[in-house]
Design a protein around this motif. Structure first.
Motif, short mmCIF file in Angstrom:
data_model
loop_
_atom_site.label_atom_id
_atom_site.label_comp_id
_atom_site.label_asym_id
_atom_site.label_seq_id
_atom_site.Cartn_x
_atom_site.Cartn_y
_atom_site.Cartn_z
N ASP A 42 -11.37 25.86 10.82
CA ASP A 42 -11.33 24.78 11.45
C ASP A 42 -12.13 23.65 10.53
O ASP A 42 -12.10 22.60 11.00
N PHE A 43 -12.40 24.17 9.52
CA PHE A 43 -13.44 23.10 8.74
C PHE A 43 -12.49 22.04 8.43
O PHE A 43 -11.59 22.21 7.90
N MET A 71 -16.21 20.30 11.74
CA MET A 71 -15.03 21.22 12.19
C MET A 71 -13.89 19.94 12.47
O MET A 71 -14.34 19.04 12.76
#
Lengths: 219, 335
Positions: free
Chosen positions: A170-171, B167
């Motif tokens: 998800d970075f 994120m």
């Protein structure tokens, strides 16, 4: 011979920290900004520069008595260019992918002002041993600087180091960090950090002087 | 020595002092931006408020952290950090993750202002530096525009706001295009009443043209900003796009659309007029303003981005020292 040993150590350590070619002398900015978008590229570039600098310093220092003063710069360039060519072909054979990514910047090591600067300022005036030690220190300092810039840019820009993912999938990558502006911003902030550390140390030394305490690690 | 009732006040010049102070100007600007901020929160829901608060928090925290301890209080009280954070927040899309808004505030004040030496020393508009950084860093998140909550969804928020730091955001809400995006990529115009009232997608503070205009007029009347700059920006943008519109009505947007779409009004009144980064002389102000107007239309119509106000202002900020130098008034008695 304790005096001499101290001298050698000083010549080595000054390139790493006090006279770091990048963070203090601000030399060799072209490879510094151009090829540090990943840690691998930075390390290979640093390694290539390391080899060229140490080898040329050794030769320039050995030949210093036979180099006429009038043509010394061109002689240094020829010596440097020899080792750059060796590096270029070696990298092309061993690491074709990285070589392709570094592109024109490997041949451009010949124009790296840090290397020529060390020949002119140090290797041509000192013994072979000191010249090599100085070159080792300066090259390590350059490698260290390239690596810190490349690591910061790769970690933020791709969430990875040496290609290994550090974060979950998800970075969110910071696209700017692998683009040229990211290089400038990161270098500026690193320079800020090093100047701040240096100033703080100087202030501390001044304070100790005022208190008339002999600091143990005065450089 | 101080006398309580000075019958005759003897003091060195200047004897007439301007009442305007930095605090006063900053407070006026904040007041002028309040209606726009409330409109943004009304139109985009609670999320907009959170995004604005996050960017203000980033800006103020940076200001506090990187100021010398003895100047901290004074620097926070002058309101410039809050103003930078608010201006940045108003130029962000409402569904932006809060950590990105916070980072934008940090970059605005840190790289946009403090690194140059603090208030009054910076070359570029801090809020726009923060926005340019965010746009280059997170191009997807910065160009995902959510549909409006418009009243009924006031207490709803976009889940993408709460992405964890570092994120990716996940967008549940339906995304849409801004009027400028529709114009650029689908050749589709938006009705003028929607543009004026703010009933479109876009950044938090750029949609309601009427309120922006009202706040801007308030600032001009209070003499907080130089009237020449908004006038020059808006006029030159209108005239340039009017000429293009006259050449080919089917391809180019009409001048009113140019004026009321995107961030032109917000930027013309609140960002281009930053006294630190705009020229000092009246003639210089005109050159600066006309340059911004022309660049905006050029980038919007011929460039790759749908919106060009931010880059137009940053480019003209870079030209400001040069403009100041060439428009310096002649010293009396000298050739």
């Amino acid at each position: 011979m304790p005096e001499k040993k101290q001298d050698t150590y000083q010549e080595f350590i000054k390139g790493l920290w006090r006279d770091n070619p990048v963070f203090v002398q601000v030399l060799g900015m072209c490879p510094m900004l151009a090829v540090t978008n990943s840690a691998v590229n930075a390390l290979v570039m640093g390694g290539a520069t390391f080899f060229v600098l140490v080898a040329s310093s050794f030769f320039v220092s050995s030949l210093k008595n036979w180099i006429p003063k009038q043509v010394r710069i061109s002689t240094y360039i020829i010596i440097i260019a020899t080792f750059v060519t060796v590096t270029d072909f070696t990298l092309q054979a061993l690491m074709p992918v990285v070589h392709k990514e570094l592109g024109a910047f490997i041949p451009l090591i010949v124009a790296n002002c840090m290397i020529l600067g060390r020949q002119e300022a140090f290797a041509s005036r000192n013994s072979v041993r000191l010249a090599v030690v100085d070159a080792l220190g300066m090259a390590s300092g350059f490698l260290f600087a390239l690596f810190s810039l490349g690591a910061v840019r790769e970690i933020l820009g791709e969430g990875a180091l040496f290609g290994f993912k550090l974060f979950s999938d998800d970075f969110e990558p910071w696209v700017i960090m692998i683009l040229p502006p990211g290089g400038f911003i990161t270098l500026g902030l690193l320079l800020l950090l090093f100047n701040w550390l240096k100033e703080r140390k100087d202030r501390l030394v001044a304070q100790l002087d005022e208190m008339e305490i002999e600091p143990r690690f005065r450089s | 020595m101080q006398y309580k009732d000075p019958r005759l006040l003897v003091q060195p010049s200047p004897l007439l002092k301007q009442q305007m102070t930095t605090h006063q100007t900053m407070r006026d600007l904040l007041f002028a931006l309040l209606p726009v901020t409330f409109a943004g929160i009304w139109l985009f829901g609670f999320s907009a408020l959170l995004v604005i608060l996050a960017s203000i928090l980033g800006a103020v925290a940076t200001e506090w952290l990187f100021s010398p301890a003895e100047q901290r209080a004074a620097r926070l009280v002058d309101g410039s950090g809050v103003l930078t954070g608010l201006l940045l927040g108003l130029t962000l899309p409402p569904a932006l993750p809060l950590w990105m808004a916070f980072l934008g505030g940090v970059v605005s004040v840190g790289i946009g202002k403090l690194i140059w030496g603090g208030l009054g020393q910076n070359l570029f508009n801090p809020a726009l530096v923060g926005r340019a950084f965010l746009l280059a860093t997170f191009p997807n998140a910065m160009t995902t525009w959510s549909t409006q909550a418009s009243g009924e969804g006031f207490f709803q928020w976009y889940p993408s706001n709460f992405a964890l730091p570092f994120m990716q955001p996940h967008y549940d809400a339906v995304s849409t295009a801004t009027p400028l995006g529709l114009m650029k990529f689908e050749q589709q115009s938006t009705a003028l009443p929607d543009l004026v009232l703010g009933n479109t997608a876009g950044c938090i503070g750029e949609t309601s043209g009427l309120l922006l205009l009202a706040g801007g007029v308030f600032l001009v009347l209070r003499r907080d900003i130089d009237w020449r700059i908004p006038a020059g920006v808006l006029l030159s943008a209108a005239i340039f796009s009017g000429v293009l519109y006259a050449i080919d009505t089917s391809h180019y947007p009409d001048p009113l659309f140019t004026l009321f779409s995107g961030g032109l009004l917000l930027a013309a009144f609140y960002m281009a007029t930053d006294p630190v980064t705009s020229p000092l002389t009246p003639r210089g102000a005109w050159i600066f303003a006309v340059g911004i107007g022309l660049l905006v239309v050029l980038i919007r119509i011929f460039g790759g981005f749908p919106e060009g106000v931010m880059y137009a202002i940053l480019l003209m900020n870079a030209a400001t020292p040069l403009i100041d130098r060439y428009t310096q008034p002649r010293v009396f008695g000298k050739e």
